[in-house]
Design an enzyme around this catalytic site. Structure first.
Site, short mmCIF file in Angstrom:
data_model
loop_
_atom_site.label_atom_id
_atom_site.label_comp_id
_atom_site.label_asym_id
_atom_site.label_seq_id
_atom_site.Cartn_x
_atom_site.Cartn_y
_atom_site.Cartn_z
N LYS A 1 0.82 -1.21 0.00
CA LYS A 1 0.00 0.00 0.00
C LYS A 1 0.85 1.26 0.00
CE LYS A 1 -4.47 -1.65 1.43
NZ LYS A 1 -5.51 -1.62 2.46
N LYS B 1 -11.48 -4.22 -6.41
CA LYS B 1 -12.04 -2.99 -6.92
C LYS B 1 -10.93 -2.00 -7.23
CE LYS B 1 -15.20 0.58 -6.94
NZ LYS B 1 -15.05 1.71 -6.04
N LYS C 1 -5.30 -10.96 -8.26
CA LYS C 1 -6.51 -11.15 -7.47
C LYS C 1 -7.57 -10.11 -7.83
CE LYS C 1 -8.17 -10.93 -2.79
NZ LYS C 1 -8.00 -10.94 -1.36
#
Ligand code: TRP
Ligand code: SF4
Length: 326
Positions: free
Chosen positions: A113, A196, A193
């Site tokens: 992230k 969204k 994977k």
């Protein structure tokens, strides 16, 4: 002291997708048959990505609608929004004071992230897994259904529970992973994977036309360049999806016709789109009915939060006492 059997959480992303459904939600629905389950929408975790306030609130509502539409039963399971139970944040602070920085800097999700949002590497992103541990431990939950990408976070939660028990006294059971039978669902790119944030997803509530349009873009066997080339279903994500949405007899036909070049990929995708739309129709219908009854959704969340608070408050009494607070 009160405890629950199963706790899991999902971020309010605004659009639940078939990866969430196959990989997590189906297991959640099964578990509520035999266990006392708490399922929460983790809006505090979502703050680490700086969502727009109105969008965040809307996304929580959307996710709650999906919870009900897929068959989570608010009579059996507590369905609630994380921020409505203040004890999560309180316990997270106490657990942060027990957690070495070094352990958090090893978390792969933090590294990923920090890469994907370099302009906003906030402290919440770093302590995210401690809040996740608090989500679980505040209910003294024994089982946590998680996908393989969350195994490291759950391992940390176990370590935090052990450390708390060792440092103060035995308050927390060590939560166990409840692994899903479904392997990880790949996105339309057939490579990563479904998520969204990557934009490679098929929304769970997509209407049939959208399902079809999205599947048309799905990556198939890259070695199959002409319609006359035999395909390799075992490397094709469209084939994997057939296994979830098409009846076994049809899957066998897809397999054979692909290997013998008796079917083209476009037809194969349209076939999948039809079956997927049909399987998901009842979920979409229930979601549409709930859209017309937002008060019901709000009442379910209020009731879920009240039930969650009762358990969380009893754990926090033990925790404060053990730690020497108050
Ligand atoms: N971090 C999890 C995810 O991204 C969501 C989550 C938050 C969670 N708290 C949890 C999952 C507690 C299981 C238990 O998928
Ligand atoms: Fe995949 Fe179907 Fe094309 Fe075979 S025919 S490669 S299973 S999309």
């Amino acid at each position: 002291m009160e405890k629950v059997d199963v706790l899991s959480g999902v971020q309010p992303t605004g659009q639940a997708h078939i990866g969430n459904y196959l990989g997590a939600f189906k297991t959640w629905v099964e578990l509520q048959e035999s266990r006392r389950c708490f399922y929460c929408i983790v809006d505090l975790h979502a703050l680490t990505t700086a969502p727009e306030p109105a969008a965040l609130r809307q996304a929580c509502f959307e996710m709650a609608k999906v919870f009900l539409a897929i068959g989570l039963d608010p009579q059996r399971s507590a369905l609630f929004v994380q921020s409505q139970v203040a004890e999560h944040s309180e316990l997270a602070w106490i657990l942060q004071c027990l957690t070495p920085m070094g352990e958090l800097s090893r978390m792969t999700q933090f590294k990923d992230k920090s890469h994907s949002q370099p302009q906003n590497v906030n402290v919440g992103l770093f302590t995210y897994p401690v809040l996740q541990a608090a989500d679980i431990l505040v209910y003294r939950a024994e089982g946590v259904p998680v996908g393989e990408d969350q195994v490291q976070h759950l391992e940390l939660a176990r370590e935090i529970a052990r450390r708390f028990n060792r440092t103060y006294r035995e308050v927390f059971p060590e939560p166990q992973p409840v692994l899903s039978k479904t392997p990880r669902i790949l996105g339309l790119d057939g490579a990563t994977k479904m998520s969204k944030s990557k934009g490679n997803h098929i929304p769970l509530l997509a209407p049939p036309e959208e399902i079809e349009a999205l599947l048309r873009t799905a990556v198939t066997d890259p070695q199959r360049q002409r319609r006359s080339d035999p395909g390799r279903p075992w490397v094709c994500n469209v084939f994997s999806l057939h296994q979830y949405f098409s009846p076994p007899e049809e899957v066998a036909v897809v397999d054979l016709e692909c290997r013998t070049a008796a079917r083209g990929c476009v037809d194969c995708k349209l076939h999948l789109a039809r079956n997927m739309a049909q399987q998901l129709a009842p979920i979409r219908e229930r979601a549409a009915a709930l859209e017309r009854d937002p008060e019901h959704v709000r009442a379910v969340l209020a009731d879920g939060a009240a039930r969650a608070r009762a358990v969380a408050a009893s754990t926090m009494e033990q925790v404060r006492d053990a730690v020497g607070l108050g």
